[in-house]
Design a protein around this motif. Structure first.
Motif, mmCIF file in Angstrom:
data_model
loop_
_atom_site.group_PDB
_atom_site.id
_atom_site.type_symbol
_atom_site.label_atom_id
_atom_site.label_comp_id
_atom_site.label_asym_id
_atom_site.label_seq_id
_atom_site.Cartn_x
_atom_site.Cartn_y
_atom_site.Cartn_z
ATOM 1 N N ARG A 167 -118.464 -64.159 86.010
ATOM 2 C CA ARG A 167 -118.147 -64.537 87.382
ATOM 3 C C ARG A 167 -116.697 -65.021 87.344
ATOM 4 N NH1 ARG A 167 -121.203 -63.535 91.792
ATOM 5 N NH2 ARG A 167 -120.790 -65.600 92.674
ATOM 6 N N ILE A 168 -115.920 -64.686 88.334
ATOM 7 C CA ILE A 168 -114.489 -64.967 88.323
ATOM 8 C C ILE A 168 -114.159 -66.145 89.239
ATOM 9 C CG2 ILE A 168 -112.185 -64.041 88.685
ATOM 10 C CD1 ILE A 168 -113.727 -62.716 86.410
ATOM 11 N N ILE A 169 -113.441 -67.121 88.682
ATOM 12 C CA ILE A 169 -112.870 -68.196 89.498
ATOM 13 C C ILE A 169 -111.480 -67.764 89.938
ATOM 14 C CG2 ILE A 169 -112.091 -70.594 89.579
ATOM 15 C CD1 ILE A 169 -114.043 -71.325 87.475
ATOM 16 N N ASN A 170 -111.276 -67.653 91.230
ATOM 17 C CA ASN A 170 -109.951 -67.374 91.777
ATOM 18 C C ASN A 170 -109.400 -68.665 92.379
ATOM 19 O OD1 ASN A 170 -109.780 -64.436 91.373
ATOM 20 N ND2 ASN A 170 -111.488 -64.360 92.801
ATOM 21 N N THR A 171 -108.252 -69.087 91.890
ATOM 22 C CA THR A 171 -107.661 -70.322 92.393
ATOM 23 C C THR A 171 -106.539 -70.022 93.380
ATOM 24 O OG1 THR A 171 -105.989 -70.483 90.637
ATOM 25 C CG2 THR A 171 -108.152 -71.470 90.200
ATOM 26 N N ILE A 191 -119.375 -72.180 100.187
ATOM 27 C CA ILE A 191 -120.195 -71.625 101.271
ATOM 28 C C ILE A 191 -119.933 -70.132 101.415
ATOM 29 C CG2 ILE A 191 -120.584 -71.634 103.767
ATOM 30 C CD1 ILE A 191 -120.096 -74.636 103.750
ATOM 31 N N LYS A 192 -118.666 -69.730 101.454
ATOM 32 C CA LYS A 192 -118.336 -68.310 101.572
ATOM 33 C C LYS A 192 -118.798 -67.538 100.339
ATOM 34 C CE LYS A 192 -114.507 -65.088 102.365
ATOM 35 N NZ LYS A 192 -113.049 -64.947 102.633
ATOM 36 N N ILE A 193 -118.601 -68.114 99.157
ATOM 37 C CA ILE A 193 -119.016 -67.450 97.916
ATOM 38 C C ILE A 193 -120.521 -67.235 97.892
ATOM 39 C CG2 ILE A 193 -119.214 -67.785 95.411
ATOM 40 C CD1 ILE A 193 -116.444 -69.177 95.559
ATOM 41 N N LEU A 194 -121.282 -68.258 98.268
ATOM 42 C CA LEU A 194 -122.746 -68.147 98.254
ATOM 43 C C LEU A 194 -123.249 -67.203 99.342
ATOM 44 C CD1 LEU A 194 -123.639 -71.888 97.587
ATOM 45 C CD2 LEU A 194 -123.941 -69.975 96.002
ATOM 46 N N ASN A 195 -122.582 -67.166 100.478
ATOM 47 C CA ASN A 195 -122.983 -66.230 101.531
ATOM 48 C C ASN A 195 -122.785 -64.781 101.089
ATOM 49 O OD1 ASN A 195 -124.031 -67.772 103.661
ATOM 50 N ND2 ASN A 195 -121.986 -68.335 104.371
ATOM 51 N N ALA A 204 -122.754 -63.722 97.830
ATOM 52 C CA ALA A 204 -123.421 -63.413 96.558
ATOM 53 C C ALA A 204 -124.847 -62.925 96.797
ATOM 54 C CB ALA A 204 -123.425 -64.634 95.659
ATOM 55 N N SER A 205 -125.294 -62.036 95.939
ATOM 56 C CA SER A 205 -126.683 -61.571 96.014
ATOM 57 C C SER A 205 -127.579 -62.505 95.198
ATOM 58 C CB SER A 205 -126.793 -60.147 95.487
ATOM 59 O OG SER A 205 -126.386 -60.086 94.123
ATOM 60 N N GLY A 206 -128.787 -62.671 95.680
ATOM 61 C CA GLY A 206 -129.765 -63.464 94.949
ATOM 62 C C GLY A 206 -129.880 -64.908 95.376
ATOM 63 N N VAL A 207 -128.958 -65.405 96.199
ATOM 64 C CA VAL A 207 -129.034 -66.788 96.663
ATOM 65 C C VAL A 207 -130.296 -66.961 97.509
ATOM 66 C CG1 VAL A 207 -127.923 -68.583 98.046
ATOM 67 C CG2 VAL A 207 -126.538 -67.043 96.640
ATOM 68 N N ILE A 208 -131.026 -68.010 97.248
ATOM 69 C CA ILE A 208 -132.276 -68.282 97.981
ATOM 70 C C ILE A 208 -131.916 -68.973 99.292
ATOM 71 C CG2 ILE A 208 -134.511 -69.457 97.877
ATOM 72 C CD1 ILE A 208 -134.060 -69.390 94.735
ATOM 73 N N LYS A 209 -132.343 -68.392 100.416
ATOM 74 C CA LYS A 209 -131.934 -68.898 101.727
ATOM 75 C C LYS A 209 -133.153 -69.112 102.630
ATOM 76 C CE LYS A 209 -127.406 -66.645 101.539
ATOM 77 N NZ LYS A 209 -126.483 -65.675 102.204
ATOM 78 N N VAL A 221 -119.723 -70.156 91.327
ATOM 79 C CA VAL A 221 -121.084 -70.450 90.870
ATOM 80 C C VAL A 221 -121.444 -69.424 89.808
ATOM 81 C CG1 VAL A 221 -122.037 -69.098 92.795
ATOM 82 C CG2 VAL A 221 -123.498 -70.717 91.575
ATOM 83 N N ALA A 222 -122.059 -69.880 88.731
ATOM 84 C CA ALA A 222 -122.369 -68.976 87.616
ATOM 85 C C ALA A 222 -123.571 -68.094 87.936
ATOM 86 C CB ALA A 222 -122.618 -69.785 86.346
ATOM 87 N N TYR A 223 -124.662 -68.684 88.384
ATOM 88 C CA TYR A 223 -125.895 -67.942 88.647
ATOM 89 C C TYR A 223 -126.320 -68.159 90.099
ATOM 90 C CZ TYR A 223 -126.147 -67.685 83.545
ATOM 91 O OH TYR A 223 -125.866 -67.457 82.223
ATOM 92 N N PRO A 224 -125.903 -67.288 91.018
ATOM 93 C CA PRO A 224 -126.259 -67.457 92.432
ATOM 94 C C PRO A 224 -127.764 -67.456 92.686
ATOM 95 C CG PRO A 224 -124.479 -65.861 92.179
ATOM 96 C CD PRO A 224 -124.990 -66.153 90.802
#
Length: 298
Positions: free
Chosen positions: A71-75, A148-152, A154-159, A286-289
């Protein structure tokens, strides 16, 4: 009268600690995994193993695998440039300090200014950690994408769906119930301070015998009947978001390793004014969405 003759040295001597204070000490950043020495982007290297149980006995049959992923951290690179002209203070109640500073080129109220600016930078970083969006036109939020944008995306996030009118208590409970069993023992629930305040008042109204005011002033509270902490973070204020995750699954990245990150205050003889320059970068990931729960309290 305050003696301000040594305050410029105060800034120079504490440049790195002050930068660290501004960049690292927002509440959310202090909770997350820290990854430094990132110039613009960096990988979070992940390893997932899948051992397979087999029937015992003689013989050899290799089964199972090891999966590597990233997973890539973009600063985002941020700067703050400010200028202060002593003469602007001469007709105000602060004129006595301005006059005292004119002869020795020290900045009036320097320590107060620096500390206040650092506090404001920390507050901005805190908000951007969650609400950052590179498509935004907001000066604070546009430099990097927040969680919030990253989790929206990402696939697999529990919502889990939270119906309109649901109480903060019931919404937080629904998020708790959706936490995967494999991370339940180390997961926390993160909410805005506004949602946390509502949640605590609902606890009072329910008159739970195990309710305690221990959530203040730290703004953390162990959810009744569980070992899971509910933690207020200002970066989620106004969003209604409720996020459950293991803290070691959330990453905060920055540099703090070279001269690109600075906090300097000096007197410019060319422009006859004091100047402040701050530069730093930061980003989140986030490492594991699929181990994160995110819901919205309407």
């Amino acid at each position: 009268m305050y003696n301000v003759t040594g305050l410029t040295a105060y800034v120079e001597e504490r440049r790195l600690p002050l930068i660290a204070e501004a960049v690292l000490k927002s509440k959310s950043a202090s909770l997350m995994n820290l990854q430094t020495d990132i110039k613009s982007s960096a990988a979070i290297n992940l390893v997932n193993t899948n051992p397979v149980f087999q029937e015992g006995g003689c013989g050899w049959q290799a089964q199972g695998d090891v999966t590597f992923s990233q997973r890539i951290i973009n600063t985002g690179l941020v700067k703050v440039n400010m200028s202060f002209c002593d003469k602007d203070l001469l007709k105000t109640w602060m004129s006595y300090e301005a006059k005292a500073g004119l002869s020795d080129e020290s900045l009036p109220f320097e320590e107060y200014f620096i500390n206040n600016i650092i506090d404001k930078v920390k507050a901005g970083v805190e908000t951007a950690i969650w609400q950052g969006d590179t498509s935004s036109h907001d000066a604070t939020l546009k430099h990097t994408d927040g969680l919030i944008k990253i989790l929206n995306a990402a696939s697999g996030v529990i919502k889990p769906t939270i119906a309109s009118g649901t109480s903060a208590y019931d919404a937080i409970k629904a998020v708790y119930m959706a936490i995967p069993e494999n991370v339940l023992d180390k997961a926390v629930i993160l909410v805005g301070a506004d949602t946390f305040r509502t949640y605590m008042q609902e606890m009072v109204e329910k008159n739970f015998y195990h309710y305690s005011a221990d959530g203040y002033p730290t703004e953390e509270f162990v959810m009744p009947g569980t070992n899971t902490r509910v933690i207020a973070v200002n970066g989620l204020n106004g969003t209604g978001k409720i996020v459950a995750a293991a803290l070691d699954n959330l990453f905060y990245g920055c540099d703090l390793m070279n001269d690109n990150e600075t906090l300097d205050v000096w007197y410019s003889k060319d422009f006859q004014e004091h100047r402040l320059a701050m530069s730093f970068n930061f980003g989140v990931q986030v490492a594991y969405p699929n181990e994160v729960v995110m819901a919205t309290l309407a």
